[in-house]
Design an enzyme around this catalytic site. Structure first.
Site, short mmCIF file in Angstrom:
data_model
loop_
_atom_site.label_atom_id
_atom_site.label_comp_id
_atom_site.label_asym_id
_atom_site.label_seq_id
_atom_site.Cartn_x
_atom_site.Cartn_y
_atom_site.Cartn_z
N SER A 55 0.83 -1.21 0.00
CA SER A 55 0.00 0.00 0.00
C SER A 55 0.86 1.26 0.00
O SER A 55 2.08 1.21 0.24
CB SER A 55 -0.91 0.02 1.23
OG SER A 55 -0.13 0.24 2.41
N LYS A 56 0.22 2.37 -0.25
CA LYS A 56 0.88 3.67 -0.19
C LYS A 56 1.49 3.89 1.19
O LYS A 56 2.61 4.42 1.31
CB LYS A 56 -0.15 4.77 -0.51
CG LYS A 56 0.37 6.18 -0.34
CD LYS A 56 -0.75 7.19 -0.55
CE LYS A 56 -0.31 8.59 -0.18
NZ LYS A 56 -1.42 9.56 -0.30
N ARG A 57 0.80 3.47 2.21
CA ARG A 57 1.28 3.66 3.58
C ARG A 57 2.58 2.90 3.82
O ARG A 57 3.47 3.38 4.53
CB ARG A 57 0.21 3.19 4.58
CG ARG A 57 0.56 3.47 6.04
CD ARG A 57 -0.61 3.14 6.95
NE ARG A 57 -1.75 4.00 6.68
CZ ARG A 57 -2.93 3.88 7.27
NH1 ARG A 57 -3.11 2.92 8.17
NH2 ARG A 57 -3.92 4.69 6.97
N GLU A 65 5.34 5.03 2.40
CA GLU A 65 5.60 6.20 3.24
C GLU A 65 6.35 5.81 4.51
O GLU A 65 7.25 6.51 4.97
CB GLU A 65 4.29 6.89 3.59
CG GLU A 65 3.61 7.55 2.37
CD GLU A 65 2.21 8.05 2.69
OE1 GLU A 65 1.67 7.64 3.74
OE2 GLU A 65 1.67 8.83 1.89
N GLU A 99 -1.04 17.74 -1.29
CA GLU A 99 -0.42 16.50 -0.82
C GLU A 99 0.30 15.83 -1.99
O GLU A 99 -0.21 15.75 -3.10
CB GLU A 99 -1.50 15.56 -0.28
CG GLU A 99 -0.96 14.24 0.23
CD GLU A 99 -2.07 13.29 0.65
OE1 GLU A 99 -1.79 12.10 0.85
OE2 GLU A 99 -3.23 13.75 0.76
#
Length: 507
Positions: free
Chosen positions: A264-266, A269, A286
């Site tokens: 995922s994007k998370r 990050e 963002e």
């Protein structure tokens, strides 16, 4: 007679394109090119509530950066267009109505509020509400209402959706090229909405209708669409298109580097790596990192993605696009998810930087030089890049490994000074300056031969002299072959740096 291969990549413009989507596009592209087929881009924007204005442009730019060229699509045209589903809006309702006429679909007049209430009641009783063959018998639809009531509601303009009528408690056997035969029972499924009250089809109807009309022969998509496969197969049969039904392949998930579940994007990050091909500018300023802007080469990015879920059956890891096309087959795509490895991705980039033509790297490196107030001829940049690229993981690393070519050192490594510099060194270097000034040929090979002979004739310590020369030229014990540096920075700059070192370094 076999049909000409036609595949499509059909993303929804709801945000940035995840690398899982890029891999789906890549596998479609490789399969099409391997089989002399057609590769199509279709934008599936039936869900207008999730539409993001700049997502379509982002998708196209991302795929172009990756080197995936479409034969047909919204940006290149083609005889099966339009290739954006919102532009095909008028096409779908007749097919939904045909399904109603044949008893394979029905009107449902239940309001969102009524359905939500049923879901809440189900949650309270720890029983998930599903609109299916059992519950539809007690709901407000054209199965439970008589013909006159249905006609009246339609004439009154009452809001409705059209749902597919699944058979009750029936095993549906479907074949997937990767997973082979998969069986679903209809009691585990729900009567999906095919056509919405806003006049747009859902993904399911539009997808099947468009694949049929565009003569798609192979559907290659992500594993998350596997639960939709029985409905799509039933839709083909209900519309009388079973003989034109494409083969289906559902690709394995790309998994988190750590823990379980889909990447995922998370995750990116948290662990410091991109999950999108290009930098994404979202709402409220963002941003999300992109592989292009982080210094990855598209060849490395594609090479890495190809080996997530596909195994060539050999030890080979570095592939050009042509090699991927020649080697690719769906038979070697695995069923299990593949863990994403950020470090391996960096390794691929390092390998591809080494393999990339110096002229290409120089062009990519030039803006970084401008940022550092360096103005150099492109031919010189190409030579320098060729000398230092093996040390770089990213394009931006080229500056760290080549700065001394463009700027004289402002300080000198004290450890090298302490170890190598002695009282006689300044006089030796002055003698070398006189020697260099006499040289008309400043090529690396000529200088190396002549200077080493000069050092030997004067009984200088070769190691000490060479280390001190490197110190005054680059500032420390770093850099490429010293005589290559001499040749590139030239006689005048070489002598100037030696003189500066003599004047600056004191012991």
């Amino acid at each position: 007679m076999s049909r000409k291969v036609r595949v499509r990549f059909a993303p929804s413009p709801t945000g940035p394109l995840h690398i899982g989507g890029v891999r789906t596009a890549l596998f479609n592209y490789l399969f099409a090119k391997k089989n002399n087929g057609t590769f199509i881009l279709r934008i599936e924007d039936t869900d207008q509530t999730r539409f993001v204005a700049n997502a379509e442009k982002y998708i196209i730019e991302s795929l172009e950066w990756c080197g995936l060229k479409f034969d047909e699509g919204i940006h290149v045209g083609g005889e099966y267009g339009p290739y954006r589903q919102s532009d095909r809006k008028a096409i779908y309702l007749p097919y939904a109505e045909k399904l109603i006429e044949t008893g394979n679909a029905y009107y449902a007049f239940d309001t969102p509020e009524e359905l939500n209430e049923l879901r809440l009641q189900g949650e309270a009783q720890k029983n998930l509400f599903v609109y299916n063959a059992i519950t539809r018998k007690n709901l407000k639809n054209s199965i439970t209402l008589n013909k006159e009531e249905v006609t009246a509601k339609l004439q009154n303009g009452d809001a409705y959706v059209i749902r597919f009528k699944l058979p009750e408690n029936e095993d549906i056997h479907v074949f997937d090229e990767i997973r082979k035969e998969v069986t679903f029972n209809t009691k585990e499924l729900d009567d999906k909405v095919l056509f919405k009250s806003d006049g747009m089809p859902t993904y399911h109807l539009a997808n099947v209708v468009d694949d049929f009309l565009m003569q798609i022969t192979h559907v290659i998509r992500g594993e998350e669409w596997l639960p939709s496969l029985p409905l799509h197969v039933l839709l083909y049969k209900a519309l009388g298109w079973q003989d034109a039904m494409p083969s289906f392949s559902h690709l394995p998930l790309i998994l988190k580097p750590q823990g379980q579940g889909k990447l995922s994007k998370r995750d990116g990050e948290k662990l410091g790596f991109p999950v999108f091909p290009l930098l994404w500018h979202g709402d409220n300023d963002e941003t999300s990192a992109g592989y292009r802007e982080d210094g990855y080469l598209p060849e490395a990015f594609i090479n890495m993605l190809a080996l997530l879920g596909w195994n060539p059956g050999t030890e080979q890891e570095i592939f050009t696009m042509d090699e991927l096309i020649n080697s690719f087959s769906l038979e070697r795509v695995g069923k299990s998810g593949s863990k994403f490895d950020p470090d391996k991705t960096k390794w691929f980039n390092q390998q591809w930087i080494q393999r990339t033509d110096n002229a290409v790297l120089a062009k990519a490196f030039a803006p970084i030089l401008v940022q550092n107030n360096v103005n150099a001829e492109i031919q010189t940049i190409e030579k320098i890049v060729g000398l230092v690229k093996e040390r770089a993981v990213f394009i931006k690393d080229l500056w760290e490994h080549s700065e001394y070519f463009f700027k004289a050192p402002n300080q000198y490594d004290p450890k090298i000074v302490s170890k190598r510099w002695s009282a006689e060194v300044p006089q030796i270097l002055n003698n070398i300056i006189e020697f260099l000034a006499r040289q008309d040929d400043f090529s690396a090979s000529h200088l190396e031969e002549k200077l080493k002979s000069f050092i030997a004739e004067n009984n200088y310590n070769l190691g000490q002299v060479m280390n001190c020369l490197r110190l005054v030229i680059v500032g420390g014990a770093k850099g490429t072959h010293l005589f290559d540096i001499f040749e590139i920075i030239g006689k005048e700059e070489t002598i100037k740096r030696i003189q500066k070192g003599i004047e600056t370094i004191k012991i």
